[in-house]
Scaffold this motif. Structure first.
Motif, PDB file in Angstrom:
ATOM      1  N   PRO A  28       0.822  -1.209   0.000  1.00 22.09           N
ATOM      2  CA  PRO A  28       0.000   0.000   0.000  1.00 22.09           C
ATOM      3  C   PRO A  28       0.861   1.266   0.000  1.00 22.09           C
ATOM      4  O   PRO A  28       1.923   1.298   0.591  1.00 22.09           O
ATOM      5  CB  PRO A  28      -0.813  -0.113   1.297  1.00 22.09           C
TER       6      PRO A  28
ATOM      7  N   HIS B 263       0.673   4.150   1.439  1.00 20.15           N
ATOM      8  CA  HIS B 263       1.054   4.839   2.682  1.00 20.15           C
ATOM      9  C   HIS B 263       2.279   4.180   3.327  1.00 20.15           C
ATOM     10  O   HIS B 263       3.061   4.841   3.991  1.00 20.15           O
ATOM     11  CB  HIS B 263      -0.124   4.909   3.666  1.00 20.15           C
TER      12      HIS B 263
ATOM     13  N   PHE C  13      16.419   2.871   8.136  1.00 19.94           N
ATOM     14  CA  PHE C  13      15.591   1.956   8.925  1.00 19.94           C
ATOM     15  C   PHE C  13      15.942   2.072  10.411  1.00 19.94           C
ATOM     16  O   PHE C  13      15.056   2.113  11.271  1.00 19.94           O
ATOM     17  CB  PHE C  13      15.747   0.519   8.388  1.00 19.94           C
TER      18      PHE C  13
ATOM     19  N   MET D 254      11.669   4.265  19.624  1.00 19.43           N
ATOM     20  CA  MET D 254      12.148   3.881  20.961  1.00 19.43           C
ATOM     21  C   MET D 254      12.439   5.098  21.827  1.00 19.43           C
ATOM     22  O   MET D 254      12.206   5.088  23.027  1.00 19.43           O
ATOM     23  CB  MET D 254      13.409   3.025  20.832  1.00 19.43           C
TER      24      MET D 254
ATOM     25  N   PRO E 161       2.646   1.291  14.694  1.00 19.08           N
ATOM     26  CA  PRO E 161       2.647   0.062  13.880  1.00 19.08           C
ATOM     27  C   PRO E 161       3.137   0.288  12.447  1.00 19.08           C
ATOM     28  O   PRO E 161       3.953  -0.491  11.940  1.00 19.08           O
ATOM     29  CB  PRO E 161       1.174  -0.380  13.909  1.00 19.08           C
TER      30      PRO E 161
ATOM     31  N   ILE F 280       6.973   0.838  12.544  1.00 19.68           N
ATOM     32  CA  ILE F 280       7.733  -0.414  12.692  1.00 19.68           C
ATOM     33  C   ILE F 280       7.794  -1.123  11.337  1.00 19.68           C
ATOM     34  O   ILE F 280       8.863  -1.538  10.877  1.00 19.68           O
ATOM     35  CB  ILE F 280       7.079  -1.334  13.753  1.00 19.68           C
ATOM     36  N   THR F 281       6.640  -1.218  10.677  1.00 21.60           N
ATOM     37  CA  THR F 281       6.574  -1.945   9.403  1.00 21.60           C
ATOM     38  C   THR F 281       7.357  -1.230   8.307  1.00 21.60           C
ATOM     39  O   THR F 281       8.003  -1.874   7.470  1.00 21.60           O
ATOM     40  CB  THR F 281       5.106  -2.128   8.978  1.00 21.60           C
TER      41      THR F 281
ATOM     42  N   PHE G 193      14.493  -2.349   5.571  1.00 24.36           N
ATOM     43  CA  PHE G 193      15.527  -3.333   5.901  1.00 24.36           C
ATOM     44  C   PHE G 193      15.533  -4.449   4.846  1.00 24.36           C
ATOM     45  O   PHE G 193      16.585  -4.816   4.306  1.00 24.36           O
ATOM     46  CB  PHE G 193      15.233  -3.899   7.282  1.00 24.36           C
TER      47      PHE G 193
ATOM     48  N   MET H 259      20.470   1.664  25.091  1.00 28.30           N
ATOM     49  CA  MET H 259      19.287   1.710  25.958  1.00 28.30           C
ATOM     50  C   MET H 259      19.620   1.251  27.371  1.00 28.30           C
ATOM     51  O   MET H 259      19.136   1.814  28.349  1.00 28.30           O
ATOM     52  CB  MET H 259      18.169   0.847  25.370  1.00 28.30           C
TER      53      MET H 259
ATOM     54  N   PHE I  82      10.917 -13.118  13.448  1.00 25.55           N
ATOM     55  CA  PHE I  82      11.001 -11.660  13.530  1.00 25.55           C
ATOM     56  C   PHE I  82       9.632 -11.023  13.239  1.00 25.55           C
ATOM     57  O   PHE I  82       9.211 -10.095  13.935  1.00 25.55           O
ATOM     58  CB  PHE I  82      12.101 -11.147  12.581  1.00 25.55           C
TER      59      PHE I  82
ATOM     60  N   HIS J 223       7.395  -8.587  15.909  1.00 27.31           N
ATOM     61  CA  HIS J 223       6.904  -7.245  15.567  1.00 27.31           C
ATOM     62  C   HIS J 223       5.368  -7.219  15.485  1.00 27.31           C
ATOM     63  O   HIS J 223       4.747  -6.255  15.938  1.00 27.31           O
ATOM     64  CB  HIS J 223       7.551  -6.760  14.269  1.00 27.31           C
TER      65      HIS J 223
ATOM     66  N   ILE K  78       3.817  -6.868  18.894  1.00 26.65           N
ATOM     67  CA  ILE K  78       3.866  -5.489  19.403  1.00 26.65           C
ATOM     68  C   ILE K  78       2.676  -4.711  18.833  1.00 26.65           C
ATOM     69  O   ILE K  78       1.939  -4.039  19.555  1.00 26.65           O
ATOM     70  CB  ILE K  78       5.174  -4.775  18.988  1.00 26.65           C
ATOM     71  N   MET K  79       2.499  -4.806  17.516  1.00 25.12           N
ATOM     72  CA  MET K  79       1.465  -4.010  16.838  1.00 25.12           C
ATOM     73  C   MET K  79       0.065  -4.421  17.281  1.00 25.12           C
ATOM     74  O   MET K  79      -0.822  -3.577  17.408  1.00 25.12           O
ATOM     75  CB  MET K  79       1.592  -4.193  15.326  1.00 25.12           C
TER      76      MET K  79
ATOM     77  N   PRO L 207      10.835  -1.336  23.277  1.00 29.51           N
ATOM     78  CA  PRO L 207      12.105  -1.043  22.595  1.00 29.51           C
ATOM     79  C   PRO L 207      12.980  -2.290  22.398  1.00 29.51           C
ATOM     80  O   PRO L 207      13.517  -2.507  21.307  1.00 29.51           O
ATOM     81  CB  PRO L 207      12.768  -0.015  23.521  1.00 29.51           C
ATOM     82  N   VAL L 208      13.112  -3.110  23.429  1.00 26.46           N
ATOM     83  CA  VAL L 208      13.935  -4.324  23.280  1.00 26.46           C
ATOM     84  C   VAL L 208      13.285  -5.269  22.261  1.00 26.46           C
ATOM     85  O   VAL L 208      13.985  -5.903  21.456  1.00 26.46           O
ATOM     86  CB  VAL L 208      14.148  -5.031  24.641  1.00 26.46           C
TER      87      VAL L 208
ATOM     88  N   ILE M 109      11.407  -4.500  19.630  1.00 22.76           N
ATOM     89  CA  ILE M 109      11.671  -4.000  18.273  1.00 22.76           C
ATOM     90  C   ILE M 109      13.096  -4.386  17.872  1.00 22.76           C
ATOM     91  O   ILE M 109      13.341  -4.933  16.793  1.00 22.76           O
ATOM     92  CB  ILE M 109      11.495  -2.460  18.197  1.00 22.76           C
ATOM     93  N   THR M 110      14.054  -4.133  18.767  1.00 27.02           N
ATOM     94  CA  THR M 110      15.462  -4.402  18.458  1.00 27.02           C
ATOM     95  C   THR M 110      15.734  -5.898  18.309  1.00 27.02           C
ATOM     96  O   THR M 110      16.527  -6.307  17.450  1.00 27.02           O
ATOM     97  CB  THR M 110      16.357  -3.799  19.561  1.00 27.02           C
TER      98      THR M 110
ATOM     99  N   ASP N 176      14.626  -6.853  14.933  1.00 31.36           N
ATOM    100  CA  ASP N 176      15.605  -6.356  13.955  1.00 31.36           C
ATOM    101  C   ASP N 176      16.842  -7.254  13.925  1.00 31.36           C
ATOM    102  O   ASP N 176      17.403  -7.527  12.858  1.00 31.36           O
ATOM    103  CB  ASP N 176      16.029  -4.924  14.308  1.00 31.36           C
TER     104      ASP N 176
ATOM    105  N   GLN O 145       1.461  -7.065   6.018  1.00 33.14           N
ATOM    106  CA  GLN O 145       1.181  -6.599   7.378  1.00 33.14           C
ATOM    107  C   GLN O 145       0.498  -5.222   7.339  1.00 33.14           C
ATOM    108  O   GLN O 145      -0.465  -4.980   8.074  1.00 33.14           O
ATOM    109  CB  GLN O 145       2.495  -6.539   8.172  1.00 33.14           C
ATOM    110  N   ALA O 146       0.993  -4.336   6.474  1.00 32.05           N
ATOM    111  CA  ALA O 146       0.393  -2.994   6.355  1.00 32.05           C
ATOM    112  C   ALA O 146      -1.044  -3.098   5.832  1.00 32.05           C
ATOM    113  O   ALA O 146      -1.941  -2.389   6.306  1.00 32.05           O
ATOM    114  CB  ALA O 146       1.250  -2.109   5.450  1.00 32.05           C
TER     115      ALA O 146
ATOM    116  N   MET P  39      -3.385  -4.340   8.610  1.00 29.60           N
ATOM    117  CA  MET P  39      -3.731  -3.267   9.553  1.00 29.60           C
ATOM    118  C   MET P  39      -4.754  -2.313   8.939  1.00 29.60           C
ATOM    119  O   MET P  39      -5.665  -1.837   9.613  1.00 29.60           O
ATOM    120  CB  MET P  39      -2.472  -2.509   9.975  1.00 29.60           C
TER     121      MET P  39
END
Lengths: 338, 338
Positions: free
Chosen positions: A30, A32, A80, A88, A107, A110-111, A117, A161, B80, B84, B87-88, B107-108, B110-111, B114, B157-158, B161
């Motif tokens: 999409p 966006h 990214f 964060m 969300p 993140i995506t 990536f 962190m 992965f 993610h 989280i969302m 934060p952890v 997300i990382t 990644d 994923q996008a 959502m």
């Protein structure tokens, strides 16, 4: 082209071609999601990492058209990490525009980071495969270097962190974090350029050390400017690092070696919203009086010099004008005022 | 080994070797980051995607030891996306354990996601380079297929959502989302196996279509079980998809083709916390009476049959016992009760 290559000219050319390549290759639905992914790239940036990759590659005999997809990949990985870091750190602005999560929500941000990536690996490999490049080993090595750097950056982010919560961080812990969070991707950029140029193992290692040294020098200079930079030049609020209580190299040294009085003052003032500019001025002066500013500046210069001496020991230089540009960059990084 | 390869046995063997490879290769600091990254992998899972990659590769003459690093990479990418996604969706549990963000914070998490993503590219390329594999083209192609799939998953994923916010989603929009979010990585698994085995372009395409078909069939079967599955068998709360108002294929069809009365009932009941089990029972029965359950089940079977016919048309089969296992898998996916 003579012995000298103007750094600014090179930065502009690489930025133009990398941006073009990214915009041509990051198209999809999409809409966006792609808008969110490209938002920070569209907002500007100097494309320093792509330029390091291209200059390293060209200097050692690489081909411009083959370097650009990997130069773009490095910028995609860098962007990214910025998008995810902003989530964060809960930052609202980056490069003068709203951060991705602020504009599209967490969300989507993140995506969008995840998309950049994957595109960092998809785009250069697609380009190689469709352009009939025959040296697949160097492509695979470039992918390996980039993915390894991205893993190290994730470790650096986790350490950073952790340090925010920690009372004491030693100098070597801090420098290790800086290597991982900041220098690893710059080191990967110069190494990828060398590998894609078919350089010898020794020259790849030299280019790698060049990148690592300027990467660490870059962060140290940033730490210095965070306290002693002119806010009118840096564009950052005066004493912002002290105000936020950031554990920079100068602060770690001051806490380690300062007098009982300085350490007490630092604990009162750092990260304290009610502290006045005069308080920070005083603390900055005390740190300077300990010789820490001068000593740290000299270290950044030493790292830049070491980076330059790595360039001087390269055996397979084909186009010295790009070595000149890389030297200019090393000098610029430590002498910049913003 | 005879003509038949027991699917369960193969799943267990691949799971054991993939897990071993992952645990050996995902080692680093800070420790909590690696613990967070490995948390969902340690919690279990059947390793279906790695098994598809390995069986596809072995069937077409690939070498087991070379397939395992890529099979692991596919599982790393899958994990992965789970971290993610959790989280969302703000989910608290996955595979019977706390989700990563719930245990270590957003934060952890997300990382950690990644890190798994970068390791998915770092680990197989490091393995190739250090084991002196000479077929770099197929490695590069495998990296390209995996990264391309990861981009498509991000798009899926996008879209998913987006659909949550949307009033109307058409059947073709839904199936396109399912392809991207779920089937693309399964398609990549079978295609990577074929590519790493050095299969012909035609056989790679056939394996790809096999993966795509079972991937879509998998999600359709999930949608059916989400309404008509036995909660005691699936382990999910009764009518959970209806309770959450999820836009599954059956729901989309019911909204498109149901009577005015059914559509009104659906709007009252879907995602309504106060609706009773009896309400959901009634709605489920009305959908079934429209023939939608039966028709959707048949479609899932048809997709599994198409997947099997792709396998039957492969030209370069070297070890048919693995084709047998892939057929068993296709049948299992649409006949499973959980």
């Amino acid at each position: 082209m003579g012995y000298k290559m103007d750094l600014r000219e090179l930065l502009e050319k690489v930025a133009k071609d990398v941006d073009k390549f990214i915009y041509e290759n990051l198209v999809g639905t999409p809409k966006h999601l792609y808008d969110a992914a490209l938002h920070i790239i569209r907002a500007g940036g100097k494309r320093v990492r792509p330029t390091i990759l291209v200059a390293s590659g060209l200097a050692l005999g690489g081909e411009y058209a083959r370097l650009i997809p990997y130069a773009s990949a490095v910028e995609l990985v860098h962007t990214f990490t910025l998008i995810h870091d902003d989530i964060m750190d809960n930052d609202d602005f980056r490069r003068g525009v709203e951060t991705v999560h602020r504009k599209w929500g967490v969300p989507v941000a993140i995506t969008a980071g995840d998309l950049l990536f994957s595109k960092a690996f998809e785009v250069p490999t697609s380009s190689e495969l469709s352009n009939n490049v025959h040296d697949h080993l160097s492509s695979l090595r470039a992918v390996n270097i980039l993915s390894r750097a991205a893993s190290i950056v994730a470790e650096g982010q986790a350490l950073d962190m952790m340090f925010e919560e920690k009372q004491m961080v030693t100098e070597s812990e801090y420098l290790d974090m800086v290597y991982r969070k900041t220098a690893a991707l710059i080191e990967a950029s110069s190494a990828m350029g060398a590998v894609l140029a078919g350089a010898s193992e020794e020259d790849v290692e030299r280019m790698k050390r060049y990148g690592r040294n300027i990467g660490i020098a870059f962060q140290i200079k940033d730490d210095i400017l965070g306290i002693y930079g002119d806010p009118e030049v840096t564009g950052k609020p005066v004493y912002s690092d002290l105000r936020e209580g950031k554990k920079t190299l100068l602060l770690i040294r001051a806490m380690e070696r300062g007098s009982v009085e300085l350490r007490k003052r630092l604990q009162q003032v750092l990260g304290n919203r009610n502290a006045s500019t005069k308080d920070f001025e005083e603390v900055a002066k005390m740190i300077e009086d300990l010789g820490i500013r001068r000593e740290t500046e000299l270290e950044a210069y030493k790292l830049a010099e070491e980076a330059i001496s790595e360039l001087n020991s390269l055996k397979g230089v084909k186009r010295p004008e790009y070595i000149y540009a890389l030297k200019e960059l090393a000098t610029f990084i430590v002498s910049r005022e913003k």
